[in-house]
Design a protein around this motif. Structure first.
Motif, mmCIF file in Angstrom:
data_model
loop_
_atom_site.group_PDB
_atom_site.id
_atom_site.type_symbol
_atom_site.label_atom_id
_atom_site.label_comp_id
_atom_site.label_asym_id
_atom_site.label_seq_id
_atom_site.Cartn_x
_atom_site.Cartn_y
_atom_site.Cartn_z
ATOM 1 N N GLY A 24 0.799 -1.211 0.000
ATOM 2 C CA GLY A 24 0.000 0.000 0.000
ATOM 3 C C GLY A 24 0.833 1.264 0.000
ATOM 4 N N PHE A 25 0.178 2.375 -0.244
ATOM 5 C CA PHE A 25 0.875 3.648 -0.422
ATOM 6 C C PHE A 25 1.465 4.200 0.870
ATOM 7 N N SER A 26 1.142 3.634 2.017
ATOM 8 C CA SER A 26 1.711 4.102 3.276
ATOM 9 C C SER A 26 2.854 3.212 3.756
ATOM 10 N N CYS A 27 3.285 2.262 2.910
ATOM 11 C CA CYS A 27 4.334 1.313 3.297
ATOM 12 C C CYS A 27 5.566 1.503 2.423
ATOM 13 N N GLY A 28 6.575 0.688 2.705
ATOM 14 C CA GLY A 28 7.782 0.705 1.893
ATOM 15 C C GLY A 28 8.708 1.862 2.211
ATOM 16 N N TRP A 29 9.621 2.161 1.295
ATOM 17 C CA TRP A 29 10.586 3.234 1.471
ATOM 18 C C TRP A 29 9.903 4.591 1.558
ATOM 19 N N GLY A 30 10.241 5.350 2.602
ATOM 20 C CA GLY A 30 9.660 6.672 2.782
ATOM 21 C C GLY A 30 8.164 6.646 2.976
ATOM 22 N N ASN A 31 7.588 5.456 3.250
ATOM 23 C CA ASN A 31 6.136 5.297 3.367
ATOM 24 C C ASN A 31 5.410 5.828 2.130
ATOM 25 N N LYS A 32 6.005 5.516 0.949
ATOM 26 C CA LYS A 32 5.457 5.994 -0.327
ATOM 27 C C LYS A 32 4.938 4.866 -1.208
ATOM 28 N N GLY A 33 4.873 3.642 -0.665
ATOM 29 C CA GLY A 33 4.305 2.545 -1.440
ATOM 30 C C GLY A 33 5.309 1.600 -2.057
ATOM 31 N N TYR A 34 6.589 1.852 -1.845
ATOM 32 C CA TYR A 34 7.617 1.004 -2.452
ATOM 33 C C TYR A 34 7.958 -0.148 -1.509
ATOM 34 N N GLY A 35 6.996 -1.034 -1.316
ATOM 35 C CA GLY A 35 7.177 -2.143 -0.395
ATOM 36 C C GLY A 35 6.248 -3.290 -0.720
ATOM 37 N N GLY A 36 6.561 -4.466 -0.163
ATOM 38 C CA GLY A 36 5.664 -5.606 -0.278
ATOM 39 C C GLY A 36 6.005 -6.589 -1.363
ATOM 40 N N TYR A 37 6.530 -6.121 -2.493
ATOM 41 C CA TYR A 37 6.784 -7.026 -3.604
ATOM 42 C C TYR A 37 8.221 -7.566 -3.532
ATOM 43 N N VAL A 38 8.532 -8.481 -4.427
ATOM 44 C CA VAL A 38 9.855 -9.103 -4.460
ATOM 45 C C VAL A 38 10.924 -8.031 -4.659
ATOM 46 N N GLY A 39 11.911 -8.012 -3.753
ATOM 47 C CA GLY A 39 13.011 -7.063 -3.882
ATOM 48 C C GLY A 39 12.703 -5.661 -3.426
ATOM 49 N N ALA A 40 11.548 -5.456 -2.769
ATOM 50 C CA ALA A 40 11.155 -4.097 -2.390
ATOM 51 C C ALA A 40 12.110 -3.476 -1.386
ATOM 52 N N MET A 41 12.564 -4.264 -0.404
ATOM 53 C CA MET A 41 13.480 -3.716 0.588
ATOM 54 C C MET A 41 14.879 -3.535 -0.001
ATOM 55 N N ALA A 42 15.157 -4.217 -1.086
ATOM 56 C CA ALA A 42 16.445 -4.106 -1.761
ATOM 57 C C ALA A 42 16.319 -3.144 -2.949
ATOM 58 N N MET A 43 17.009 -3.447 -4.036
ATOM 59 C CA MET A 43 17.110 -2.490 -5.143
ATOM 60 C C MET A 43 15.777 -2.200 -5.811
ATOM 61 N N GLN A 44 14.900 -3.192 -5.906
ATOM 62 C CA GLN A 44 13.661 -2.992 -6.661
ATOM 63 C C GLN A 44 12.845 -1.823 -6.100
ATOM 64 N N GLY A 45 12.702 -1.790 -4.781
ATOM 65 C CA GLY A 45 11.955 -0.705 -4.179
ATOM 66 C C GLY A 45 12.788 0.540 -3.960
ATOM 67 N N LEU A 46 14.029 0.355 -3.533
ATOM 68 C CA LEU A 46 14.886 1.476 -3.183
ATOM 69 C C LEU A 46 15.160 2.400 -4.363
ATOM 70 N N ILE A 47 15.536 1.835 -5.500
ATOM 71 C CA ILE A 47 15.872 2.666 -6.658
ATOM 72 C C ILE A 47 14.621 3.307 -7.251
ATOM 73 N N GLY A 48 13.497 2.580 -7.235
ATOM 74 C CA GLY A 48 12.245 3.182 -7.680
ATOM 75 C C GLY A 48 11.895 4.399 -6.843
ATOM 76 N N TYR A 49 12.012 4.260 -5.533
ATOM 77 C CA TYR A 49 11.751 5.370 -4.609
ATOM 78 C C TYR A 49 12.718 6.524 -4.851
ATOM 79 N N TYR A 50 13.992 6.200 -5.052
ATOM 80 C CA TYR A 50 15.008 7.241 -5.227
ATOM 81 C C TYR A 50 14.703 8.107 -6.446
#
Length: 294
Positions: free
Chosen positions: A92-118
């Motif tokens: 959801g949009f309140s989770c993941g990096w910066g609480n912007k939704g970049y979380g939950g899926y495969v690799g979200a805590m690693a590069m998949q979510g981090l670089i998308g958020y960046y």
């Protein structure tokens, strides 16, 4: 990599208003032609669209591909994000990096979510998203109608493009012509050295293990086998060139596989990892490989 990517480098290196820069940008296939070009391109990326539902949460970066400008600032900023550790588990949009939704899926805590958020929030308007059927090609269905992360209760999303195209237009990567593909990410089509040629919905053979077959819910088996064959063609070309250079007949020992030679070109003796024949040559012979490319 199957085609040169000079246009990407030219678009980075030349000013956007120069003739060279304009030409390079005009030749680059992006995911959505409606996206605005950044004045300065710091990175070319692809997104992991098959993991998201249309407009439900932001897509991650697909970690199999990146072309980046050398930029110590970007490196340092990403390190600081990791050290800060502002990541919330969940969807959801309140989770993941910066609480912007970049979380939950495969690799979200690693590069998949981090670089998308960046590139969406820390350095917006600095990256260009490439057509993921042509760059970092995985051959997957981009419409929301099967797994991964499919929920049939999202009736308004079923059948629509996952890639956020405002006109619901998305290329069918399952049938992209191989000659148009710049690079392949061998994942859903399985690794060429796994010697996998069976396909079944769900990607698991009866009585087998997860991933021991191509998952035909998300890719087309014939298309995948064509991509796998392209890899084996590259290996075979290398072996034949090295043999011609060195006259080392032992190289042929890695080319004697009899299993589905129309696909694996002599590099497999059976289905699965155990069927793969590794390159056959001494270390001294392999060290001469560089002579092929002088």
């Amino acid at each position: 990599f199957y085609k040169p990517m000079d246009n990407l480098f030219d678009a980075m290196l030349y000013d956007k208003d120069s003739e060279e820069g304009k030409r390079a940008r005009s030749l680059i296939e992006r995911e959505r032609g409606t996206d605005a070009w950044p004045d300065r391109i710091d990175a070319f990326i692809t997104r992991d669209w098959p993991q998201v539902a249309p407009h439900k949460f932001p897509p991650g970066y697909q970690a199999g591909f990146a072309v980046g400008r050398r930029n110590p600032q970007a490196f340092n900023e990403i390190i600081e994000i990791i050290k800060e550790g502002n990541y919330t588990e969940g969807w959801g949009f309140s989770c993941g990096w910066g609480n912007k939704g970049y979380g939950g899926y495969v690799g979200a805590m690693a590069m998949q979510g981090l670089i998308g958020y960046y590139y969406d929030h820390i350095q917006p308007n600095a990256s260009v998203e490439l057509n993921h059927c042509l760059y970092n090609h995985m051959g997957m269905d981009v419409r929301y109608r099967k797994q991964p992360n499919f929920n049939p209760r999202l009736a308004d999303s079923v059948g629509k493009c996952r890639n956020a195209n405002p006109e619901d237009v998305c290329e069918d990567c399952m049938v992209t012509e191989p000659d148009k593909i710049y690079s392949v990410h061998y994942t859903m089509c399985r690794k060429p050295w796994q010697c996998i040629s069976n396909g079944i919905p769900g990607g698991k053979m009866p009585g087998g293990q997860r991933g021991d077959a191509v998952n035909t819910d998300t890719v087309h088996l014939d298309h995948c086998m064509g991509l796998v064959k392209k890899w084996h063609e590259l290996r075979l070309d290398f072996e034949e060139s090295l043999l011609a250079l060195t006259s080392d007949s032992s190289i042929r020992d890695g080319m004697k596989g009899l299993y589905k030679q129309d696909i694996f070109l002599g590099h497999c003796n059976g289905e699965g990892n155990d069927g793969y024949l590794k390159l056959s040559a001494t270390d001294d012979i392999l060290r001469r490989s560089s002579e092929l490319y002088n």
